[in-house]
Design an enzyme around this catalytic site. Structure first.
Site: not given
Length: 461
Positions: A331-333, A335, A434
């Site tokens: 998630e985010c980091g 990704l 994501s």
């Protein structure tokens, strides 16, 4: 019944966090067991809450989670506490949109049946503060606004004038005037406040906040007001009331200063469905042995890109783990870590896992807001997420994907308020990444499917 109080603000930046954590520490000093909560999709403030109380803080959210789920979470974590302190989000009535109370502190206070104390930045005003508070008190009569705290007060005389003006308001108690003090301001950076474990945010800092509140706040009156809680009867969600009896699978969780954004409920849900969570640091550690899955959350990988890139043995191990078909969720980091690497604002590049064909680049423009994810209907070959399911979360990032994002398969359709839906949810074998931080309690089957995917791998070993 546990007493409770919500600390709301007229707007962002009035000092809700400082007052909340100072209050938590001051109440703890009195021998009370304090349970903290944060309204809204915030990973950072609960870390300050933990530092102030010694207990894990939890998020409540009226847009990502149902009223029943929020109430169940609140009742679960307050069961062994004396008082709950709920830090609000933005202004009291701000949330998902301009015409709805969804996601607001006001909505949450009504759902939980707890009284509200309003924090006002009182710089350069006196009687106008009374007009402002009266407006907030009358805007929604169902919100039980019981008290006001004036923050950033310029002098003792200024505080006396504010008291005189505000004590004329009916049914709203004047609780104190907190003087302006730069020494207890929490430093900020691009993703918000600094984490509690970082420089100058230790016990001495929180004690200084508590000292300030004990001197200038009527804690006895606040405690009396917190007894006005009228919480609805218990209605626990099934996923919180029992654990499944499946055999455990080992899922590695990346956790350090670079990867520190996790909803506690996400982790507990994975455990409820049979995961043994093995924490490790991508900054310094090797990959733990005998894992069947990986969860790499958000955080600040851009601040530690050089150190992350230097841990080449782990980078290679994670790459091999992904290519071997083990379930990996980023998630985010996460990704960013799973991409080719990170490009800084200065143009420096740091190579990372490289599962996806694109680089991520830091920018000065924030991308934030609630997001609703709808998964494709043909994900059965992927293992997780579920086919054709909907789950809510939020986005908050400054990085962006460089050329190459269109070269990888996606399995999400992501929509947000006032925005066109976009394709997202990048996948390669059983790796999914994501920018959306999902709250698994919005759709627990997402967590269940992840653990089951890991269990299938375990059964094949």
């Amino acid at each position: 019944m546990t007493q409770a109080i919500a600390i709301a603000g007229t707007h962002s930046g009035v000092g809700k966090t400082s007052i909340s954590i100072g209050l938590m520490r001051a109440l703890s000093r009195r021998g009370l067991t304090v349970q903290s909560f944060k309204v809204g999709p915030d990973f950072i403030d609960p870390s300050h809450h933990w530092q102030a109380t010694g207990r894990m803080g939890h998020n409540l959210d009226g847009w990502m989670l149902s009223a029943q789920t929020n109430l169940s979470l609140f009742q679960k974590y307050t069961a062994n506490s004396d008082i709950a302190v709920v830090e609000g989000v933005m202004g009291l009535y701000d949330g998902f949109g301009p015409t709805t109370e969804a996601g607001s502190t006001a909505e949450m206070a009504k759902w939980l049946g707890i009284p509200v104390v309003l924090v006002v930045d009182a710089r350069s005003m006196v009687r106008s503060a009374a007009a402002m508070v009266q407006g907030y008190a009358n805007f929604d009569p169902e919100v039980n606004l019981v008290g006001v705290i004036c923050n950033c007060v310029g002098s003792v005389g200024h505080g006396s004038l504010l008291r005189e003006a505000l004590e004329r308001l009916p049914h709203v108690a004047f609780l104190g005037a907190i003087p302006r003090s730069d020494s207890v301001a929490i430093p900020e950076r691009h993703l918000g406040l600094w984490m509690a474990t970082e420089d100058d945010l230790g016990d001495m800092y929180i004690d200084a906040l508590a000292d300030l509140l004990e001197e200038h706040l009527d804690l006895d009156q606040l405690l009396s007001l917190s007894a006005m809680t009228s919480m609805p009867p218990p209605s626990p969600d099934d996923w919180m009331s029992s654990k499944l009896s499946h055999s455990q699978v080992r899922i590695g969780v990346a956790r350090d200063n670079a990867f520190c954004f996790y909803y506690q409920e996400n982790l507990e849900l994975l455990e409820n469905y049979g995961a043994e969570l093995i924490e490790f640091s991508p900054l310094t550690d090797p990959l733990p042995k005998n894992l069947q899955g990986l969860y790499i959350g958000g955080g600040y990988p851009e601040l530690y890109a050089e150190q992350l890139a230097a841990n080449r043995s782990l980078v290679k191990s994670v790459r091999d783990f992904c290519y071997a078909g083990y379930p990996v969720y980023g998630e985010c980091g996460g990704l960013m870590y799973l991409s080719q690497g990170i490009e800084s604002l200065q143009g420096d590049r740091y190579s990372l896992v490289g599962i996806f064909p694109f680089w991520t680049r830091m920018s000065r423009k924030v991308k934030l807001g609630y997001a609703q994810v709808h998964t494709d209907s043909n994900n059965s070959q992927f293992g997780f997420p579920l086919d054709n399911c909907t789950i809510r979360g939020h986005r908050f990032h400054y990085s962006e994907i460089l050329d190459g994002g269109g070269e990888v398969s996606t399995c999400y359709q992501v929509s947000g308020r006032g925005k066109s839906s976009v394709r997202e949810g990048y996948k390669m074998k059983n790796t999914l990444a994501s920018y959306v931080h999902l709250h698994f309690a919005n759709n627990p089957e997402f967590a269940h499917s992840f653990v089951e995917s890991c269990r299938q791998v375990a059964n094949q070993q």
